[in-house]
Design a protein around this motif. Structure first.
Motif, PDB file in Angstrom:
ATOM      1  N   GLU B 135      53.195  86.521  76.590  1.00  0.00           N
ATOM      2  CA  GLU B 135      52.650  87.744  76.083  1.00  0.00           C
ATOM      3  C   GLU B 135      51.718  88.155  77.254  1.00  0.00           C
ATOM      4  O   GLU B 135      50.912  88.732  77.187  1.00  0.00           O
ATOM      5  CB  GLU B 135      51.559  87.573  74.603  1.00  0.00           C
ATOM      6  N   THR B 152      61.241  86.284  74.004  1.00  0.00           N
ATOM      7  CA  THR B 152      61.232  87.388  73.858  1.00  0.00           C
ATOM      8  C   THR B 152      59.150  87.612  74.309  1.00  0.00           C
ATOM      9  O   THR B 152      58.508  86.684  74.289  1.00  0.00           O
ATOM     10  CB  THR B 152      60.145  87.597  72.089  1.00  0.00           C
ATOM     11  N   ILE B 154      56.427  90.501  75.346  1.00  0.00           N
ATOM     12  CA  ILE B 154      55.637  91.405  74.591  1.00  0.00           C
ATOM     13  C   ILE B 154      54.923  91.495  75.657  1.00  0.00           C
ATOM     14  O   ILE B 154      54.043  91.768  76.418  1.00  0.00           O
ATOM     15  CB  ILE B 154      54.430  90.913  73.562  1.00  0.00           C
ATOM     16  N   SER B 156      55.584  94.235  79.830  1.00  0.00           N
ATOM     17  CA  SER B 156      56.950  94.883  80.443  1.00  0.00           C
ATOM     18  C   SER B 156      57.370  93.780  81.793  1.00  0.00           C
ATOM     19  O   SER B 156      56.946  92.647  82.211  1.00  0.00           O
ATOM     20  CB  SER B 156      56.966  95.882  81.838  1.00  0.00           C
ATOM     21  N   HIS B 170      64.283  90.311  74.251  1.00  0.00           N
ATOM     22  CA  HIS B 170      64.023  91.216  73.205  1.00  0.00           C
ATOM     23  C   HIS B 170      62.575  91.542  74.659  1.00  0.00           C
ATOM     24  O   HIS B 170      62.092  90.513  74.970  1.00  0.00           O
ATOM     25  CB  HIS B 170      63.681  90.676  72.441  1.00  0.00           C
ATOM     26  N   TYR B 172      59.416  94.384  74.076  1.00  0.00           N
ATOM     27  CA  TYR B 172      59.134  95.167  74.518  1.00  0.00           C
ATOM     28  C   TYR B 172      58.190  95.460  75.298  1.00  0.00           C
ATOM     29  O   TYR B 172      56.954  95.863  75.917  1.00  0.00           O
ATOM     30  CB  TYR B 172      57.917  94.851  72.976  1.00  0.00           C
ATOM     31  N   GLY B 173      58.215  96.605  75.968  1.00  0.00           N
ATOM     32  CA  GLY B 173      58.330  97.165  77.922  1.00  0.00           C
ATOM     33  C   GLY B 173      58.669  97.233  78.076  1.00  0.00           C
ATOM     34  O   GLY B 173      59.975  97.433  77.558  1.00  0.00           O
ATOM     35  N   CYS B 193      65.496  96.039  74.995  1.00  0.00           N
ATOM     36  CA  CYS B 193      64.050  97.022  75.261  1.00  0.00           C
ATOM     37  C   CYS B 193      64.360  98.237  75.061  1.00  0.00           C
ATOM     38  O   CYS B 193      64.847  98.833  74.699  1.00  0.00           O
ATOM     39  CB  CYS B 193      64.808  96.323  77.029  1.00  0.00           C
ATOM     40  N   THR B 194      62.712  98.543  75.056  1.00  0.00           N
ATOM     41  CA  THR B 194      61.401  99.233  74.952  1.00  0.00           C
ATOM     42  C   THR B 194      61.926 100.704  75.651  1.00  0.00           C
ATOM     43  O   THR B 194      62.041 102.231  75.247  1.00  0.00           O
ATOM     44  CB  THR B 194      60.920  99.224  73.972  1.00  0.00           C
ATOM     45  N   LYS B 195      62.714 100.159  77.323  1.00  0.00           N
ATOM     46  CA  LYS B 195      62.672 101.040  78.335  1.00  0.00           C
ATOM     47  C   LYS B 195      63.122 100.553  79.260  1.00  0.00           C
ATOM     48  O   LYS B 195      63.452  99.697  79.806  1.00  0.00           O
ATOM     49  CB  LYS B 195      61.114 101.711  78.650  1.00  0.00           C
ATOM     50  N   ALA B 221      65.026 103.390  74.746  1.00  0.00           N
ATOM     51  CA  ALA B 221      65.523 101.611  73.981  1.00  0.00           C
ATOM     52  C   ALA B 221      66.769 101.967  74.002  1.00  0.00           C
ATOM     53  O   ALA B 221      67.387 102.540  73.415  1.00  0.00           O
ATOM     54  CB  ALA B 221      64.485 101.924  72.598  1.00  0.00           C
ATOM     55  N   ARG B 223      70.012  98.765  73.591  1.00  0.00           N
ATOM     56  CA  ARG B 223      70.666  97.199  73.044  1.00  0.00           C
ATOM     57  C   ARG B 223      71.406  97.331  73.806  1.00  0.00           C
ATOM     58  O   ARG B 223      72.672  97.705  73.896  1.00  0.00           O
ATOM     59  CB  ARG B 223      70.906  96.991  71.347  1.00  0.00           C
TER      60      ARG B 223
END
Lengths: 270, 236
Positions: B135, B152, B154, B156, B170, B172-173, B193-195, B221, B223
């Protein structure tokens, strides 16, 4: 067999990586086969300056550790067919480079290229000493200011002690490249004079590269400054330096402050 | 008191072996910790969920020594399940038990810290994958490695950082570094990824560099999966 050049300085931020890319591109433009090698493991930048960061798959450390073969790690320049890059690893540190590994890679490269140019990390530790180990020619990059000159002096001492040539009782051919030379400040006397630097370091002068926005512009575009705008002042300085490395006798040009009529008048009046 | 003959709930004891990683406490604590911290900084979360045994290699001089090592490692998130190579007189009941009879086994570790695995008996694969959750932002030069499962993040992943997962990844950033998924579990792995700003994407050894990633996916975003030996990138 290639000529092996190490670009070194001791001090950081004086222009080693810019010089490596610029001299490499200038030599390649004459038709020679050139490979530039990034020894700055952990803080790699040469790939950015060369505009190759989007094509890095394997790196120097991968080759040394046997994860990749040398041809897989070499990146061919998009503008010059005879220019190649061996990138450094960003996620390791300098301990990942071993003496035997470096020996093998430099040996392999020197069989296939005319010039192997090693971009040394700043400092005088392991990374820097490994980068200079095989040097036949050392380009000592120095800014005209006291801290840079002192660090260069230190590096020259190390070049005379810790290279393979030194161990064999020979000496490395050391050349001074003065970078970020600002003619305006030089005229004001705010900078060390070229003669002073030459006297302190007593090395033959390879060239004087003026401080110029062209350098930053080329870096940001990922193009070696010597081929970005070949007519710019720094590009011409690097080209002349490259030709001097090839043994040509080119007259040394000291960058001068460009003054208009008004400026000349004011200066006389002052 | 005739508890022996009493009938009651039966308690079952069974032998079972697990793979543990051994940290060798060679050298003075301060110097060792300095190296260890440098290493841990590059591979944060490496010890999360891992079974770790501390081997003193008969170098511990006092109980205070042993306590210091255990304490310093605990503050760095390394929880010890046992001690090795230490005199039983230096260990008390509050410390992890002393283990004997360990055997070396191969274990893939990505750096040159002295690490070897010890198996008290027959080695067995862990029954469940060990996943890693991080995180915080992963900066240039840092490397997150989890060969046993998914990673994962959380936050960038900066340019020049690297994520290597046995399974899926994964983020999230923004993913601006390198993501290498499926290092252990192969083609079933995917990258999310989200970006997307990645330098390199790889699943099951099939890779694509930034140069070959369709610009249409930049900043989106996505996959990433494999099919028929090619890398497939799709919008999420």
């Amino acid at each position: 067999m290639a000529k092996i050049i190490t670009v070194t300085s001791g001090k950081g931020g004086v222009g080693k990586t810019t010089t490596t890319a610029a001299i490499g591109a200038a030599l390649a433009r004459t038709g020679d086969k050139v490979v530039v090698v990034d020894f700055d493991v952990g803080l790699r930048n040469l790939d950015l300056i060369m505009g190759a960061e989007r094509r890095v798959v394997y790196d120097f450390v991968n080759v040394i550790q046997g994860d990749a073969r040398l041809p897989q790690a070499l990146i061919k320049d998009k503008r010059l067919d005879s220019l190649f890059l061996l990138p450094a690893s960003q996620t390791r540190d300098k301990d990942a480079l071993t003496e035997e590994g470096v020996d093998k890679v430099i040996g392999d490269l020197s069989r296939h290229f005319d010039w192997v140019i090693c971009d040394s990390p700043a400092g005088i530790e392991r990374g820097a000493t490994l980068a200079m180990r095989h040097a036949e020619i050392a380009i000592v990059v120095t800014n005209p200011e006291v801290s840079s000159v002192r660090d260069s002096d230190r590096i020259v001492g190390i070049l005379d002690a810790k290279t393979l040539k030194a161990e064999r009782g020979e000496t490395v051919d050391k050349r001074l490249l003065l970078t970020r030379y600002d003619p305006v400040r030089a005229a004001r006397g705010d900078m060390l004079k070229t003669e002073d630097v030459l006297e302190i370091l007593s090395l033959p002068l390879l060239g004087i590269v003026p401080e110029s926005p062209d350098v930053l512009k080329a870096s940001n575009m990922g193009v070696p400054v010597s081929i970005n705008d070949p007519n710019s002042a720094p590009a011409r300085a690097y080209h002349d330096a490259a030709l001097r490395l090839k043994g040509e006798d080119i007259a040394m040009e000291t960058p001068r402050q460009r003054l208009g009529l008004f400026g000349k008048f004011l200066r006389r009046a002052a | 008191m005739n508890a022996v003959s009493q009938t009651g709930p039966s308690i079952r004891f069974r032998g079972r072996s697990f793979m543990a990683m051994t940290l060798v406490a060679d050298g003075p604590l301060q110097g060792w910790l300095a190296d260890f911290d440098v290493w841990l900084q590059r591979s944060p979360g490496f010890f999360t969920g891992r079974i770790v045994v501390l081997d003193f290699a008969d170098a511990a001089q006092s109980k205070a020594d042993v306590e210091r090592w255990i304490g310093e490692l605990a503050t760095r998130g390394v929880r010890l399940v046992g001690l090795e190579g230490v005199r039983p007189s230096l260990v008390d009941a509050t410390m992890p038990p002393v283990l004997r009879g360990g055997r070396d086994a191969t274990l893939v570790v990505t750096d040159n810290v002295t690490v070897s695995a010890t198996t008290p008996a027959e080695p067995r694969k862990p029954a469940e994958p060990v996943n890693m959750l991080v995180e915080r932002r992963i900066r240039s030069g840092q490397s997150i490695v989890c060969l046993e499962g998914d990673v994962t993040i959380i936050g960038s992943v900066g340019a020049g950082a690297e994520i290597i997962a046995g399974g899926s990844i994964h983020v999230y950033g923004t993913l601006a570094g390198r993501a290498i998924a499926g290092a252990t579990f192969g083609a079933n792995a995917q990258i999310f990824c989200t970006k997307l700003e990645a330098e390199l994407l790889a699943v099951d050894g099939i890779y694509r560099t930034a140069e070959d990633i369709d610009d249409a996916f930049r900043g989106k975003a996505v996959r990433v999966s494999t099919a028929d030996e090619t890398l497939r990138i799709a919008a999420l």
